[in-house]
Design a protein around this motif. Structure first.
Motif, PDB file in Angstrom:
ATOM      1  N   UNK B  90       0.824  -1.205   0.000  1.00 15.00           N
ATOM      2  CA  UNK B  90       0.000   0.000   0.000  1.00 15.00           C
ATOM      3  C   UNK B  90       0.860   1.259   0.000  1.00 15.00           C
ATOM      4  N   UNK B  92      -0.036   5.400   0.644  1.00 21.91           N
ATOM      5  CA  UNK B  92      -1.114   6.327   0.974  1.00 21.91           C
ATOM      6  C   UNK B  92      -0.696   7.764   0.684  1.00 21.91           C
ATOM      7  N   UNK B  96       3.146   8.333   6.236  1.00 25.96           N
ATOM      8  CA  UNK B  96       2.975   7.416   7.355  1.00 25.96           C
ATOM      9  C   UNK B  96       4.249   6.654   7.699  1.00 25.96           C
ATOM     10  N   UNK B  97       5.354   7.378   7.721  1.00 27.42           N
ATOM     11  CA  UNK B  97       6.612   6.746   8.112  1.00 27.42           C
ATOM     12  C   UNK B  97       6.824   6.951   9.612  1.00 27.42           C
ATOM     13  N   UNK B  98       7.495   6.009  10.256  1.00 30.47           N
ATOM     14  CA  UNK B  98       7.799   6.145  11.681  1.00 30.47           C
ATOM     15  C   UNK B  98       8.947   7.143  11.859  1.00 30.47           C
ATOM     16  N   UNK B  99       8.721   8.218  12.641  1.00 29.05           N
ATOM     17  CA  UNK B  99       9.757   9.251  12.763  1.00 29.05           C
ATOM     18  C   UNK B  99      11.066   8.707  13.335  1.00 29.05           C
ATOM     19  N   UNK B 100      10.980   7.611  14.096  1.00 29.55           N
ATOM     20  CA  UNK B 100      12.179   7.132  14.789  1.00 29.55           C
ATOM     21  C   UNK B 100      13.058   6.243  13.912  1.00 29.55           C
ATOM     22  N   UNK B 101      12.528   5.804  12.773  1.00 33.23           N
ATOM     23  CA  UNK B 101      13.271   4.826  11.982  1.00 33.23           C
ATOM     24  C   UNK B 101      13.909   5.480  10.758  1.00 33.23           C
ATOM     25  N   UNK B 141      16.396   9.657   8.416  1.00 30.08           N
ATOM     26  CA  UNK B 141      15.059   9.550   9.002  1.00 30.08           C
ATOM     27  C   UNK B 141      14.104  10.461   8.249  1.00 30.08           C
ATOM     28  N   UNK B 157       8.729   0.637   0.764  1.00 28.96           N
ATOM     29  CA  UNK B 157       8.133  -0.184   1.817  1.00 28.96           C
ATOM     30  C   UNK B 157       7.009  -1.049   1.242  1.00 28.96           C
TER      31      UNK B 157
END
Ligand SMILES: Nc1ncnc2c1ncn2[C@@H]1O[C@H](COP(=O)(O)OP(=O)(O)O)[C@@H](O)[C@H]1O
Ligand SMILES: [Mg+2]
Lengths: 377, 239
Positions: B90, B92, B96-101, B141, B157
């Motif tokens: 998917x 979008x 919607x990425x994780x800020x920490x990664x 990041x 992803x």
């Protein structure tokens, strides 16, 4: 190693998690410090027991706390010595006195009479043989280091107890009582100072030392027969100390206060921690929803939140324990009774971790918003 | 066997505060593999609803979805999760990425959940990032990436598990025209190269121009279905 999402988010967003960590830490400190103080204070009633090296204590039947002992017949010692496992028996006297220092001032004191021989059991942990030997001289006493100010006296100075002249010949450690003052004398001196102890055929306690300490329960079982129970009761040292602490925890109401304050600390800790974790979940809702969309099952997302809760709990607890050790150091420097034992640390550790995990479980409800269909609007 | 995706007589309505909205009425459609299929139409016409039903994110009121030979309507929630984990990617509108990664970890995370061993997961994540042109920025990041780069990480992803079904909802609407074009080309190349089914929802003319097939919707129904709209004249009119 697989991507440690929970841990990395915690490190990256540590400011967000800080309030939860602090609240868990403070709950921990509050519980430990309160508990240790309470046990320290209440435990001072058990000092005669915990500072002695006796394996068994023999005293008046039904005694609730070590400081509430009443006299028993001195003839009991002959019955006790029949058991070959008993190495030695010695009396310990407990009475009361009215202290008048040379510089004035009156204080009620607790008078403890101990065997003054160098290998005696009574208060062996507080009164080393060299100091104990000083008591052989009549009308001499010892006071705790920390009580010198309260009694307005110093080593070598004279005072009066119940109108009898005494001289302070030394100090001891670890006998500071909360509220009262412990004065230690030889058996003979104690009998002259407190008239209620004068009768030579009565003692407050007998202290028994065994050849093998691990025999204490067996010896106690053998010696406490139905016909002796009306005249004396036998406790192991741990029993009598525990009984004294429990009695004062309930009697003083301090135990209830501790439970109440602990409950409040836990409640506030849970609230703050769960709010923090909820906010963290809310901030990551689109990311979690994306994981749901690509097929990551709901329980796996829960695991992330619970793992974060676990880290918050663990770091908070580490802070709490550090704070408590600092508090213990301060207490020791100031001579405040502070019983920081493994029991209270384990209790608070378990409670604080439970708080964090409960908060994590509460925060799980927010995960329901992580609906992938909601990303398609 | 090439992947297949078809829906028949799909209807879906939402009831909010007692008011029923018919989001989708009687839609039937079959999507081809190896091509970028675009669903376009005015806002609120049911594009996202169709995407969500096709991909097994939600269930239709009526009608059936057949994906890779499986009737998604017959699967329970856990089985649909498993289906998506195995086959669906998917992208979008929000990245919607994780800020920490970092970028590599964002991509690798998907493979972790599929149980791919760590070393292999990291290697494949790097490859996916190479494919979207971010091989040299895989250590950054989200805060250190531009919008277009973030969407390319999101695409990496989505494709790292080599899904047979790739869904994108308004993937370019948060991007400027240059980055929008890059992302669009990327999606079409992925479709052509991998042979996967790529379904994209958008009203972005740049995307419409590059799609292999454009399905136009209005009011919960299919309006027009045009294959190969990439003729020069069509490009002119969509400008
Ligand atoms: N979860 C929902 N709850 C209520 N109404 C919804 C929901 N999702 C979509 N709708 C409604 O269904 C219609 C179609 O929505 P959507 O598929 O999102 O359209 P599009 O993606 O084409 O803009 C709209 O009228 C929208 O308000
Ligand atoms: Mg939409």
């Amino acid at each position: 190693m697989a991507v440690a999402l929970a841990r990395k988010s915690l490190l990256h967003d540590w400011r967000r998690f800080l309030p939860a960590i602090m609240s868990v830490g403070f709950s921990g400190v509050l519980i430990i410090v309160q508990g240790a103080l309470l046990l320290g204070i209440v435990g001072s009633n058990a000092l005669p027991v915990t500072q002695s090296r006796a394996d068994l204590w023999i005293g008046f039947p039904g005694t609730q706390s070590a400081d509430l002992g009443r006299s028993i017949d001195a003839g009991v010692s002959a019955e006790l010595l029949v058991d070959p496992r008993i190495r030695r028996i010695e009396p310990l006297l407990m009475g009361a006195g009215d202290w008048r220092g040379s510089r004035g001032g009156g204080v009620s004191v607790t008078l403890i009479g101990i065997d003054a021989r160098p290998d005696a059991l009574g208060l062996a942990r507080s009164v080393p043989p060299a100091v104990r030997a000083l008591l052989e001289e009549p009308a001499t006493i010892l006071v705790d280091d920390g009580d010198l100010d309260k009694l307005a006296t110093a080593i070598g100075e004279a005072a009066e107890i119940n109108g009898h002249r005494v001289r302070v010949v030394g100090t001891m450690q670890g006998m500071r009582a909360m509220g009262g003052v412990n004065i230690v004398a030889s058996l003979a001196t104690a009998r002259t100072l407190d008239r209620s102890l004068a009768a030579p055929d009565s003692v407050t306690y007998y202290l028994a030392g065994l050849w093998a300490s691990d025999q204490a329960r067996a010896v106690r079982a053998r010696l406490s027969k139905p016909d002796t129970r009306s005249r004396f009761e036998i406790w192991t040292a741990a029993d009598l100390a525990g009984r004294s602490v429990r009695y004062w925890l309930l009697e003083s109401g301090a135990g209830i206060g501790f439970v109440f304050a602990t409950a409040i600390a836990l409640l506030v800790g849970t609230l703050i921690t769960s709010q923090t974790l909820m906010a963290a979940v809310a901030a990551s809702t689109p990311q979690y929803a994306t994981l749901r969309a690509i097929g990551v099952a709901f329980p796996k997302l829960r695991l992330i939140v619970v793992e974060q809760a676990g880290w918050v709990g663990a770091i908070g607890l580490a802070l709490g324990l550090t704070g408590s050790l600092l508090a213990a150091g301060l207490a020791r420097l100031n001579g405040i009774p502070f019983a920081l034992g493994p029991g209270i640390m384990a209790l608070s550790g378990a409670l604080v971790l439970a708080v964090a995990l409960l908060a994590g479980v509460l925060a799980l409800r927010r995960l329901r918003h992580a609906d992938p269909a909601a990303l398609l609007r | 066997m090439p992947p297949s995706l078809s829906v028949s007589a799909l209807s879906k309505s939402y009831v909010v505060q007692g008011i029923r909205t018919q989001a989708l009425s009687d839609v039937s459609l079959s999507v081809d593999p190896g091509a970028l299929s675009l669903i376009s139409g005015p806002s609120g016409c049911g594009k996202s609803t169709l995407l969500s039903l096709m991909s097994g994110l939600s269930r239709p009121d009526r009608g059936a979805v057949h994906a890779l030979g499986i009737g998604l309507g017959t699967l329970d929630d856990a089985a649909r999760d498993a289906f998506r984990l195995a086959h669906c990617g998917f992208v979008f509108q929000g990245f919607n990425l994780f800020p920490a990664l970092d970028a590599c970890e964002q991509v690798q995370l998907v493979l972790d959940y599929q149980g791919v061993p760590d070393g292999e997961a990291r290697r494949r994540a790097r490859e996916a990032l190479e494919l979207v042109g971010l091989g040299r920025r895989s250590h950054l990041r989200p805060a250190e990436l531009s919008g277009g780069e973030k969407q390319r990480v999101a695409i990496a992803r989505a494709i790292v598990k080599q899904p047979r079904l790739l869904f994108a909802d308004e993937p370019t609407s948060a991007l400027d025209s240059v980055n929008g074009a890059v992302v669009t080309t990327l999606l079409r190349d992925i479709a052509h190269r991998s042979g996967a089914i790529v379904v994209c929802v958008s009203h972005d003319p740049r995307l419409i121009a590059r799609a292999d097939r454009v399905i136009e919707m209005e009011d919960g129904r299919l309006l027009r279905d045009s294959r190969d709209p990439c003729s020069p004249r069509r490009l002119e009119t969509s400008r």
